[in-house]
Design an enzyme around this catalytic site. Structure first.
Site, PDB file in Angstrom:
ATOM      1  N   GLY A  37     -12.983   6.885 -16.502  1.00  0.00           N
ATOM      2  CA  GLY A  37     -12.962   8.140 -17.240  1.00  0.00           C
ATOM      3  C   GLY A  37     -11.660   8.315 -17.996  1.00  0.00           C
ATOM      4  O   GLY A  37     -11.213   7.428 -18.736  1.00  0.00           O
ATOM      5  N   ALA A  40     -23.713   9.893 -20.638  1.00  0.00           N
ATOM      6  CA  ALA A  40     -23.871   8.643 -21.410  1.00  0.00           C
ATOM      7  C   ALA A  40     -22.558   8.019 -21.861  1.00  0.00           C
ATOM      8  O   ALA A  40     -22.579   7.042 -22.609  1.00  0.00           O
ATOM      9  CB  ALA A  40     -24.781   8.841 -22.613  1.00  0.00           C
ATOM     10  N   ALA A  41     -21.424   8.519 -21.384  1.00  0.00           N
ATOM     11  CA  ALA A  41     -20.155   7.881 -21.754  1.00  0.00           C
ATOM     12  C   ALA A  41     -20.100   6.445 -21.241  1.00  0.00           C
ATOM     13  O   ALA A  41     -19.701   5.523 -21.956  1.00  0.00           O
ATOM     14  CB  ALA A  41     -18.978   8.682 -21.206  1.00  0.00           C
ATOM     15  N   GLY A  42     -20.509   6.247 -19.987  1.00  0.00           N
ATOM     16  CA  GLY A  42     -20.523   4.897 -19.437  1.00  0.00           C
ATOM     17  C   GLY A  42     -21.490   3.985 -20.158  1.00  0.00           C
ATOM     18  O   GLY A  42     -21.186   2.813 -20.415  1.00  0.00           O
ATOM     19  N   ASP A  43     -22.659   4.518 -20.510  1.00  0.00           N
ATOM     20  CA  ASP A  43     -23.637   3.727 -21.255  1.00  0.00           C
ATOM     21  C   ASP A  43     -23.098   3.343 -22.628  1.00  0.00           C
ATOM     22  O   ASP A  43     -23.337   2.231 -23.116  1.00  0.00           O
ATOM     23  CB  ASP A  43     -24.935   4.509 -21.423  1.00  0.00           C
ATOM     24  CG  ASP A  43     -25.619   4.782 -20.093  1.00  0.00           C
ATOM     25  OD1 ASP A  43     -25.427   3.991 -19.154  1.00  0.00           O
ATOM     26  OD2 ASP A  43     -26.343   5.788 -20.001  1.00  0.00           O
ATOM     27  N   GLY A  67     -25.188  15.751 -25.005  1.00  0.00           N
ATOM     28  CA  GLY A  67     -26.386  14.937 -24.922  1.00  0.00           C
ATOM     29  C   GLY A  67     -26.093  13.480 -24.640  1.00  0.00           C
ATOM     30  O   GLY A  67     -24.940  13.051 -24.596  1.00  0.00           O
ATOM     31  N   SER A  94     -25.108  11.739 -28.613  1.00  0.00           N
ATOM     32  CA  SER A  94     -23.640  11.729 -28.586  1.00  0.00           C
ATOM     33  C   SER A  94     -23.043  10.380 -28.969  1.00  0.00           C
ATOM     34  O   SER A  94     -21.834  10.279 -29.210  1.00  0.00           O
ATOM     35  CB  SER A  94     -23.146  12.091 -27.179  1.00  0.00           C
ATOM     36  OG  SER A  94     -23.366  11.029 -26.257  1.00  0.00           O
TER      37      SER A  94
END
Length: 305
Positions: A224, A251-254, A289, A293
């Site tokens: 993060g 969805a940051a990790g994706d 989203g 995003s």
């Protein structure tokens, strides 16, 4: 030239509500908004890789319902090859129930639906598609037996194999590690895989070392706002996160995984691919989203920290 990325994984419709905070057990909260958004870790990573420069094909299953049609249409709109996205008669499409709080943290409940039908037999019928890939990506939102099958087949084909072990609740099967080039867990997933509490760069380094001893090729622990920790058998390196103001971490990790894979498939170095994925993920948390995003290649290229 675009590198070819093939994702074998989940497609979900995300049912997203915002609330002041996450509810406690037995509690009912008044929500502030509700939207339906195309998601699923597999589909999110496919969209990310496509927007961030790769030629992408998706292997997965949806239900024969309106959500399934919408998810497939959303991927096609991104230029993703959907010949291997199959509608299962009589089954519902997978859904994710997501609550996002005012601190941009989220809690998610997933119902597999069509994702539970992604079997080794389905993948075997699509072996030619795997053979076209530079990079193959899996997650853990489809049956574990299928994930193991894809990892092993990717190794046999000589492809770059990425596993994003999400969601993870325990250690992976021991034989998997030798089939994985890049294992990309977040803090909680690294904790689940190793039994070590991961909440800092130092503890991520310790967890990565344990995973390397298990036999995986290389590890990237995403942390993060603390950035990412990359480790191989020879050394480890911390990559600080770009500074942004977060709105929604969904969805940051994706986005990181898709961006990293797209850059690798294009021939970028590991360091370049990690930084590219980090910028993409940082931009994604400034928007709401899952798939909406995810930024484009040009947005990442023009990012100014």
């Amino acid at each position: 030239m675009q590198g070819k990325v093939v994702i074998v994984g989940s497609l979900n419709m995300d049912l997203v509500t915002r609330a002041p905070r996450l509810p406690r057990a037995g509690e009912t909260l008044a929500g502030e908004s509700f939207v339906t958004v195309p998601g699923g870790k597999g589909a999110n990573q496919a969209v990310a890789a496509a927007r961030l420069g790769a030629s992408v094909a998706m292997i997965g299953c949806v239900g024969d319902d309106a959500y399934g049609e919408q998810l497939r249409s959303a991927l096609l709109a991104e230029g993703i090859d959907c010949q291997a996205v199959t509608a299962i008669p009589g089954e519902s499409t997978g859904v994710a129930l997501i609550v996002v709080d005012d601190n941009s943290q989220n809690a998610i409940v997933i119902v597999a639906g069509g994702n539970g039908h992604v079997s080794p037999e389905v993948v075997n019928d699509l072996d030619a598609l795997l053979g076209q890939a530079e990079v193959i990506i899996c997650q853990l939102e489809i049956p574990m037996v299928t994930v193991g099958h894809v990892l092993k087949r990717g190794r046999e084909l000589g492809k770059t194999v990425i596993l994003n072990p999400a969601p993870a609740s325990d250690a992976l099967p021991a034989e998997w590690y030798a089939w994985i080039d890049y294992l990309i867990p977040n803090e909680s997933e690294a904790t689940a895989l190793t039994g070590l509490a991961v909440d800092s760069v130092a503890s991520a380094d310790a967890a990565a070392a344990a995973l390397l001893r298990a036999g995986v090729g290389k590890v990237i622990v995403t942390l993060g706002a603390q950035g990412a920790l990359f480790a191989n058998q020879a050394s480890s390196q911390h990559f600080p996160a770009p500074k942004v103001k977060p709105v929604d971490t969904t969805a940051a990790g994706d986005t990181f995984v898709g961006g990293f894979a797209a850059a690798l498939a294009e021939g970028k170095s590991e360091s370049e691919a990690i930084r590219f994925g980090q910028i993409a993920a940082a931009l994604s948390v400034t928007r709401s989203g899952a798939q909406p995003s995810i930024p484009t290649f040009n947005e990442v290229q023009s990012f100014q920290p």
